[in-house]
Design an enzyme around this catalytic site. Structure first.
Site, PDB file in Angstrom:
ATOM      1  N   ASP A  35      -0.158  13.251   1.554  1.00 24.55           N
ATOM      2  CA  ASP A  35       0.128  12.082   1.769  1.00 24.55           C
ATOM      3  C   ASP A  35      -0.032  11.965   3.029  1.00 24.55           C
ATOM      4  O   ASP A  35       0.187  12.613   4.412  1.00 24.55           O
ATOM      5  CB  ASP A  35       2.126  12.270   1.757  1.00 24.55           C
ATOM      6  CG  ASP A  35       2.014  10.708   2.333  1.00 24.55           C
ATOM      7  OD1 ASP A  35       2.277   9.736   1.788  1.00 24.55           O
ATOM      8  OD2 ASP A  35       2.786  10.329   3.230  1.00 24.55           O
ATOM      9  N   GLU A  81      -4.879  11.747  -0.160  1.00 23.32           N
ATOM     10  CA  GLU A  81      -4.407  10.118   0.302  1.00 23.32           C
ATOM     11  C   GLU A  81      -4.550   9.203   1.531  1.00 23.32           C
ATOM     12  O   GLU A  81      -4.228  10.059   2.688  1.00 23.32           O
ATOM     13  CB  GLU A  81      -3.112   9.987  -0.213  1.00 23.32           C
ATOM     14  CG  GLU A  81      -2.408   8.423  -0.133  1.00 23.32           C
ATOM     15  CD  GLU A  81      -1.603   7.983   0.780  1.00 23.32           C
ATOM     16  OE1 GLU A  81      -1.672   6.749   0.463  1.00 23.32           O
ATOM     17  OE2 GLU A  81      -1.070   8.632   2.082  1.00 23.32           O
ATOM     18  N   HIS A  95       2.705   2.891  -6.262  1.00 21.68           N
ATOM     19  CA  HIS A  95       4.628   2.694  -5.625  1.00 21.68           C
ATOM     20  C   HIS A  95       3.694   1.911  -4.576  1.00 21.68           C
ATOM     21  O   HIS A  95       5.208   1.106  -3.689  1.00 21.68           O
ATOM     22  CB  HIS A  95       5.128   3.381  -5.542  1.00 21.68           C
ATOM     23  CG  HIS A  95       4.838   5.074  -4.369  1.00 21.68           C
ATOM     24  ND1 HIS A  95       3.040   5.030  -4.470  1.00 21.68           N
ATOM     25  CD2 HIS A  95       4.586   4.912  -3.188  1.00 21.68           C
ATOM     26  CE1 HIS A  95       3.001   5.616  -3.374  1.00 21.68           C
ATOM     27  NE2 HIS A  95       4.108   5.751  -3.070  1.00 21.68           N
ATOM     28  N   ASP A  96       3.058   2.144  -4.029  1.00 21.85           N
ATOM     29  CA  ASP A  96       2.674   1.173  -2.543  1.00 21.85           C
ATOM     30  C   ASP A  96       2.094  -0.082  -2.466  1.00 21.85           C
ATOM     31  O   ASP A  96       1.787  -0.275  -3.524  1.00 21.85           O
ATOM     32  CB  ASP A  96       1.335   1.779  -1.745  1.00 21.85           C
ATOM     33  CG  ASP A  96       1.861   2.938  -0.851  1.00 21.85           C
ATOM     34  OD1 ASP A  96       3.236   3.001  -0.540  1.00 21.85           O
ATOM     35  OD2 ASP A  96       1.925   4.321  -1.008  1.00 21.85           O
ATOM     36  N   ARG A 111       8.329  -2.716  -0.870  1.00 26.82           N
ATOM     37  CA  ARG A 111       7.497  -2.591  -2.470  1.00 26.82           C
ATOM     38  C   ARG A 111       8.423  -1.863  -2.980  1.00 26.82           C
ATOM     39  O   ARG A 111       7.655  -1.731  -4.189  1.00 26.82           O
ATOM     40  CB  ARG A 111       7.317  -1.210  -1.641  1.00 26.82           C
ATOM     41  CG  ARG A 111       6.035  -1.546  -0.195  1.00 26.82           C
ATOM     42  CD  ARG A 111       6.162  -0.200   0.552  1.00 26.82           C
ATOM     43  NE  ARG A 111       6.538  -0.026   1.469  1.00 26.82           N
ATOM     44  CZ  ARG A 111       6.920   1.891   1.901  1.00 26.82           C
ATOM     45  NH1 ARG A 111       4.876   2.329   1.780  1.00 26.82           N
ATOM     46  NH2 ARG A 111       7.620   2.455   2.241  1.00 26.82           N
ATOM     47  N   ASP A 132      12.167   5.769   2.650  1.00 25.45           N
ATOM     48  CA  ASP A 132      10.403   5.510   2.622  1.00 25.45           C
ATOM     49  C   ASP A 132      10.118   5.860   0.793  1.00 25.45           C
ATOM     50  O   ASP A 132       8.995   6.296   1.156  1.00 25.45           O
ATOM     51  CB  ASP A 132       9.680   6.167   3.394  1.00 25.45           C
ATOM     52  CG  ASP A 132       7.693   5.437   3.735  1.00 25.45           C
ATOM     53  OD1 ASP A 132       7.827   4.740   3.843  1.00 25.45           O
ATOM     54  OD2 ASP A 132       7.103   6.690   4.294  1.00 25.45           O
ATOM     55  N   ARG A 167      -0.613  16.252  -4.198  1.00 24.13           N
ATOM     56  CA  ARG A 167      -0.416  14.857  -3.850  1.00 24.13           C
ATOM     57  C   ARG A 167      -0.431  14.764  -2.277  1.00 24.13           C
ATOM     58  O   ARG A 167       0.421  14.694  -1.170  1.00 24.13           O
ATOM     59  CB  ARG A 167      -0.455  13.463  -4.253  1.00 24.13           C
ATOM     60  CG  ARG A 167      -0.504  12.105  -3.026  1.00 24.13           C
ATOM     61  CD  ARG A 167       0.452  11.270  -3.778  1.00 24.13           C
ATOM     62  NE  ARG A 167       0.312   9.683  -3.335  1.00 24.13           N
ATOM     63  CZ  ARG A 167       0.823   9.519  -2.052  1.00 24.13           C
ATOM     64  NH1 ARG A 167       1.323  10.445  -1.277  1.00 24.13           N
ATOM     65  NH2 ARG A 167       0.301   8.290  -2.042  1.00 24.13           N
ATOM     66  N   GLN A 213      11.105   9.213  10.716  1.00 21.78           N
ATOM     67  CA  GLN A 213       9.906   9.934  10.028  1.00 21.78           C
ATOM     68  C   GLN A 213       9.162  10.812  11.479  1.00 21.78           C
ATOM     69  O   GLN A 213       8.325   9.732  12.307  1.00 21.78           O
ATOM     70  CB  GLN A 213       8.774   9.189   8.978  1.00 21.78           C
ATOM     71  CG  GLN A 213       9.389   8.916   8.055  1.00 21.78           C
ATOM     72  CD  GLN A 213       9.113   7.672   6.718  1.00 21.78           C
ATOM     73  OE1 GLN A 213       8.811   6.681   7.423  1.00 21.78           O
ATOM     74  NE2 GLN A 213       8.347   8.402   5.940  1.00 21.78           N
ATOM     75  N   HIS A 240       4.417  14.145   8.416  1.00 24.16           N
ATOM     76  CA  HIS A 240       5.826  14.132   8.799  1.00 24.16           C
ATOM     77  C   HIS A 240       6.936  14.669   8.372  1.00 24.16           C
ATOM     78  O   HIS A 240       6.794  14.667   7.245  1.00 24.16           O
ATOM     79  CB  HIS A 240       5.815  12.605   9.457  1.00 24.16           C
ATOM     80  CG  HIS A 240       5.427  11.345   8.279  1.00 24.16           C
ATOM     81  ND1 HIS A 240       4.857  10.516   8.151  1.00 24.16           N
ATOM     82  CD2 HIS A 240       6.171  11.638   7.039  1.00 24.16           C
ATOM     83  CE1 HIS A 240       4.143  10.295   6.837  1.00 24.16           C
ATOM     84  NE2 HIS A 240       5.121  10.486   5.979  1.00 24.16           N
TER      85      HIS A 240
HETATM   86  C1  GLC Z   1       1.948   6.742   1.595  1.00 26.31           C
HETATM   87  C2  GLC Z   1       3.030   6.610   0.998  1.00 26.31           C
HETATM   88  C3  GLC Z   1       3.627   5.763   1.088  1.00 26.31           C
HETATM   89  C4  GLC Z   1       4.943   6.095   2.473  1.00 26.31           C
HETATM   90  C5  GLC Z   1       3.744   6.644   3.561  1.00 26.31           C
HETATM   91  C6  GLC Z   1       4.540   6.989   5.201  1.00 26.31           C
HETATM   92  O1  GLC Z   1       0.605   6.768   2.564  1.00 26.31           O
HETATM   93  O2  GLC Z   1       2.348   6.359  -0.485  1.00 26.31           O
HETATM   94  O3  GLC Z   1       4.987   4.866   0.142  1.00 26.31           O
HETATM   95  O4  GLC Z   1       5.431   5.076   3.421  1.00 26.31           O
HETATM   96  O5  GLC Z   1       2.640   7.188   3.133  1.00 26.31           O
HETATM   97  O6  GLC Z   1       5.115   9.246   3.853  1.00 26.31           O
END
Ligand code: GLC
Length: 660
Positions: free
Chosen positions: A300, A342, A411-412, A536, A157, A298, A268, A200
């Site tokens: 996540d 995020e 990156h997403d 992605r 991921d 960050r 995950q 996770h």
């Molecule tokens: C966040 C990340 C993404 C990832 C997701 C799960 O959204 O930016 O790239 O797939 O978390 O960890």
């Protein structure tokens, strides 16, 4: 005042009796940890603990307060905080004081973020050193390094399936190399941000291995179920994040003989935050990385951290409690460190990541402004700013001690987070508009300038998210392929429009690697089997240093973009109105093709105007006068050009930053 009344430190929040009791008890137990410190340092820690204990307690008590052993948990936690402070290198203790003296450092108009995969940018952490002058040239003051911690082999991921939170990924370097990169960047005035993946870990993480091998203690680090009864009950109200390649939210693990909660990919495993041991583990990780010199975490996928039956298990109250408590840990032990959430969620939920109500201003310092990004792409495709103006105008106000992370690409993928209500309010059908955007940005719409791909088509909802790089989605790739100079000029202006928007909106602009030189989609993204399942990677190409070398050639695409962006950033640094402490007010000017926002400041107003079309547009001078701009200067150029009939002119994709 009765003698028993607790003394209140001036400027500190009132200390509730319950919190006071715990604070005093915990403090008394710290002697052996703190006694080694010089008295001034000890005093500093104690003052910080007193100042922020209430935040910590208020966050933890609602979540863990009823568990037996809560008092012991608090004690263990605060001992960790004290130990980390004792171990904190002197240079970082100095940084702590500097940040105490300038707590708004991350809100400042001089801030500029740059976001990259270490491997894609420079191969390794050591390799990043070779490109620091490049970052300096752009004026970067913050770097988000991606995939730093050790992630699982094969599919991971994009690094978000962590095997070891305490160890740098061996393919990138060592912890010592991370520390020395942080030190060098700090010397240059650049703060390092890394991900802390809270929701996770990889199913190969030692905690998961222990659980599979029968450890009850570690089983409780995860959400697992003996059969489908509860998973089925939860599924009734859960959305799917990756409906395409990871349908469902639960995965059966053979070795465990149980169903495991896996919101994202099957590999995950969601962490069980109702277990205070998980909180302690993550705090330990966070403090360790902070002491290596990481300044920003960050956080996540935070929206998913707490599960509740009958809900979508996102943005639950406990998430805000936990994040407030994590934030308090940093403030007590490593106060230079700030948190970025995020959470790609609706505005009303999003705003709570800054802290609202009883959490006011205490949850995160930065959060991504996903809507600004979505509305930029929406207005660009439709050449219409009415939805953008309406949707952003409806945004709740933010506390003064935060900054939006403003961005156009990351990156997403891009999910079309356009609320049906907002669409209806401007006469659009939400579903039809979202479909149009997917068609447009995947090039399926006739006349589209974009080159992107569909991601995670969900037949149940009709959602089709989109992948693609800034340059390719904005038309540079197509224009170059067609050898169409006029289209190329327009595409370049579209990119600069986006850069100006995120630099001028207010907040911390985050430039995604390569967008300063127009890196196109990676045509070979699927060649690597570990990536081929996840498109992605289309917009995660390796940095093209040969292209970057052309950045000073004013006739080249990278040269035009790089110079254009540098110009915008220089103007930003010279514009105090762009300090993030104040919100942007969205101006409904009635103009359907120009987006307008105003920032009020003691030095006078700042008005941002952005033309989202390839045609010249004119805005009435009345609009400028109404916000107090009589004789405006354009901070981005030499204009503005005023017409004889009392209008200000914006050329194709033009942007004006007007102030007095
Ligand atoms: C966040 C990340 C993404 C990832 C997701 C799960 O959204 O930016 O790239 O797939 O978390 O960890």
């Amino acid at each position: 005042m009765p003698a028993s009344e607790p003394v209140r430190r001036r400027g500190a929040p009132p200390f509730g009796p319950e919190a006071r009791r715990h604070h005093d008890r915990v403090l008394a137990s710290l002697d052996d940890v703190l006694s080694a410190l010089p008295s001034a340092e000890r005093g500093l820690f104690e003052a910080r603990l007193a100042r922020r204990f209430e935040d910590l307690f208020d966050g933890l008590e609602p979540v863990y307060g009823r568990l037996p052993g809560f008092a012991g948990f608090l004690e263990r936690l605060v001992r960790k905080l004290a130990r980390a402070w004792v171990a904190r290198p002197d240079s970082l203790k100095t940084l702590d004081i500097e940040r105490d003296l300038a707590p708004d450092w991350f809100q400042h108009e001089s801030m500029l973020g740059y976001v990259f995969y270490v491997e894609r940018f420079a191969g390794t952490l050591a390799g990043v050193h070779e490109h620091l002058d490049y970052l300096d040239e752009l004026g970067v003051t913050y770097v988000h390094l991606m995939k730093v911690m050790h992630s699982r082999d094969g599919e991971n991921d994009g690094g978000y399936a962590v095997l070891d939170y305490t160890r740098v990924d061996p393919t990138l370097g060592t912890n010592a190399e991370l520390e020395s990169l942080c030190t060098e960047l700090r010397r240059r005035g650049v703060s390092v941000c890394v991900d802390l993946v809270l929701n996770h870990c990889a199913r190969e993480h030692p905690w998961a291995i222990e659980a599979r091998e029968g450890s009850e203690r570690h089983l409780d680090y995860f959400h697992t179920f003996p059969d489908r009864t509860l998973p089925d009950a939860y599924e009734r109200t859960l959305p799917e994040v990756f409906p395409d390649f990871a349908p469902g939210n639960f995965t059966h693990d053979e070795a465990l003989g149980r169903w495991v909660w896996t919101t994202f990919n099957a590999y995950q495993w969601d962490l069980n935050w109702s277990n205070p041991e998980v909180f302690l583990e993550i705090v330990e990780v966070m403090l360790g990385l902070s002491n290596l010199g990481v300044e920003v975490f960050r956080l996540d996928a935070v929206a998913f951290m707490w599960k509740r039956l009958g809900t979508d298990s996102q943005n639950q109250e406990e998430v805000y409690d936990l994040l407030q408590a994590l934030r308090a840990c940093s403030r007590i032990s490593t106060p230079a460190v700030i948190h970025k959430a995020e959470a790609i969620v609706s505005p009303d939920d999003l705003i709570r990541y800054f802290g609202t109500g009883r959490h006011h201003g205490r949850v995160s310092n930065i959060a991504y402004h996903n809507s600004l990004m979505v509305q930029y792409w929406g207005a660009l495709a439709s050449r219409d700013t009415r939805l953008m103006t309406h949707a952003l105008g409806e945004f709740p106000r933010t506390p003064h001690n935060i900054a939006w992370g403003t961005y156009i690409r990351c990156h997403d993928d891009i999910g079309w987070a356009v609320a049906d209500d907002d669409a209806t309010a401007v006469g659009l059908d939400g579903f039809a508009h979202r479909s149009f955007l997917s068609d447009f940005y995947t090039g399926a719409f006739a006349g589209s300038f974009a080159e992107g791909e569909v991601f995670q088509h969900n037949p149940a909802t009709g959602d089709r998210r989109v992948n693609g790089s800034f340059a390719s989605l904005a038309g540079i790739e197509r224009a170059l392929a067609a050898g169409d100079d006029v289209a190329l000029d327009l595409a370049i202006e579209r990119v600069l429009l986006g850069h100006a928007l995120i630099a001028g909106f207010g907040g911390l602009p985050l430039i995604y690697m390569g967008d300063e030189i127009g890196l196109p989609n990676d045509a070979a993204w699927a060649d690597d089997p570990a990536q081929s399942g996840d498109s992605r990677w289309l917009h995660r190409p390796a940095m093209d240093w040969a292209r970057a070398a052309r950045r000073h050639d004013p006739t080249s695409v990278p040269g035009r973009l790089f110079a254009g962006l540098r110009h915008i950033l220089a103007a930003r640094r010279a514009t105090p109105q762009l300090h993030a402490a104040n919100d942007s007010d969205i101006l409904a000017t009635g103009h359907p093709r120009v987006f307008a926002h105003v920032r009020h400041h003691p030095l006078g107003p700042f008005l941002g105007l952005y033309n989202f079309t390839e045609e010249t547009q004119w805005v009435r001078l009345e609009v400028l006068r109404a916000v107090g701009l009589e004789q405006p200067l354009d901070r981005l150029g030499s204009g503005p050009r005023l017409t004889d009939d009392d209008h200000v002119e914006l050329p194709a994709y033009g942007r004006l930053w007007l102030s007095g």
